[in-house]
Write a protein that holds these residues in place. Structure first.
Motif, PDB file in Angstrom:
ATOM      1  N   LYS A  35       0.836  -1.202   0.000  1.00 32.21           N
ATOM      2  CA  LYS A  35       0.000   0.000   0.000  1.00 32.21           C
ATOM      3  C   LYS A  35       0.869   1.249   0.000  1.00 32.21           C
ATOM      4  N   GLU A  36       1.889   1.257   0.860  1.00 34.85           N
ATOM      5  CA  GLU A  36       2.791   2.405   0.931  1.00 34.85           C
ATOM      6  C   GLU A  36       3.533   2.595  -0.398  1.00 34.85           C
ATOM      7  N   SER A  38       2.506   1.689  -3.411  1.00 31.47           N
ATOM      8  CA  SER A  38       1.605   2.210  -4.445  1.00 31.47           C
ATOM      9  C   SER A  38       1.312   3.692  -4.203  1.00 31.47           C
ATOM     10  N   THR A  39       1.240   4.101  -2.936  1.00 27.09           N
ATOM     11  CA  THR A  39       1.056   5.518  -2.622  1.00 27.09           C
ATOM     12  C   THR A  39       2.260   6.330  -3.083  1.00 27.09           C
ATOM     13  N   LEU A  40       3.455   5.811  -2.834  1.00 29.23           N
ATOM     14  CA  LEU A  40       4.674   6.484  -3.280  1.00 29.23           C
ATOM     15  C   LEU A  40       4.707   6.603  -4.794  1.00 29.23           C
ATOM     16  N   ARG A  42       2.201   6.542  -6.906  1.00 35.30           N
ATOM     17  CA  ARG A  42       1.153   7.463  -7.353  1.00 35.30           C
ATOM     18  C   ARG A  42       1.599   8.915  -7.142  1.00 35.30           C
ATOM     19  N   ALA A  43       2.188   9.199  -5.981  1.00 31.70           N
ATOM     20  CA  ALA A  43       2.664  10.558  -5.684  1.00 31.70           C
ATOM     21  C   ALA A  43       3.771  10.961  -6.651  1.00 31.70           C
ATOM     22  N   GLU A  46       2.230  11.761  -9.987  1.00 34.40           N
ATOM     23  CA  GLU A  46       1.530  13.051  -9.967  1.00 34.40           C
ATOM     24  C   GLU A  46       2.513  14.215 -10.058  1.00 34.40           C
TER      25      GLU A  46
END
Length: 174
Positions: A35-36, A38-40, A42-43, A46
């Motif tokens: 999860k972490e 995929s968040t990284l 995605r960020a 962006e």
């Protein structure tokens, strides 16, 4: 596009291509880490997209007349003159960034990488040792219900010696 903006976009684009996201994803084992990660990712995507869209476009020309009406012509003329000196006539040199920090920290970073590799190797060895120990304990657990004292003492001779000494010396634990 300004020179500095183009450099930022180029560096971000190259950095995005250099990252092996799939290779890193294969190394992740826990759900929380996934999860972490995929968040990284995605960020990062962006920020990279923002850099490519914002800095790849030419800025809109300044409408000096609009500001003259709202602020006053004297102040706007001062700003216009300074702007033209920097961007149009290039009378004022904008200093280029000189990196004095990286050479200081590069040796420290390289030393940390070496230390990291050593710690990784040590961790793998410890992990293998623990895996073997877990296998032994599981094997012992499976055999425990049918194991005799002689079989147990054959595996742990130091305990047999300790018990034999206690019996020989008439020490019964109380």
């Amino acid at each position: 596009m300004s020179g500095a903006g183009k450099k930022v976009v180029d560096v971000a684009f190259k950095a995005g291509k250099a990252i092996d996201w799939d290779g890193m994803a294969k190394l992740i084992v826990s759900d929380e880490a996934r999860k972490e990660f995929s968040t990284l990712r995605r960020a990062f995507d962006e920020v990279n997209t923002q850099l490519q869209t914002k800095f790849s476009q030419e800025p809109e020309p300044i409408d000096w007349e609009y500001y003259r009406k709202g602020i006053g012509s004297r102040l706007v003329d001062i700003y216009k003159q300074a702007y033209d000196a920097i961007y149009i006539r290039a009378e004022v040199k904008v200093p280029q960034y000189v990196d004095n920090v990286t050479p200081q920290y590069k040796p420290k970073f390289d030393a940390l990488l070496v230390e990291l590799k050593e710690a990784e190797e040590k961790s793998w060895k410890e992990s293998e040792r623990l895996e073997k120990e877990i296998a032994e304990v599981q094997e012992l657990k499976a055999k425990f219900s049918t194991m005799t004292a002689d079989e147990y003492f054959a595996k742990h001779p130091e305990l047999k010696k300790k018990f034999d000494d206690e019996i020989r010396n008439d020490y019964w634990g109380y």
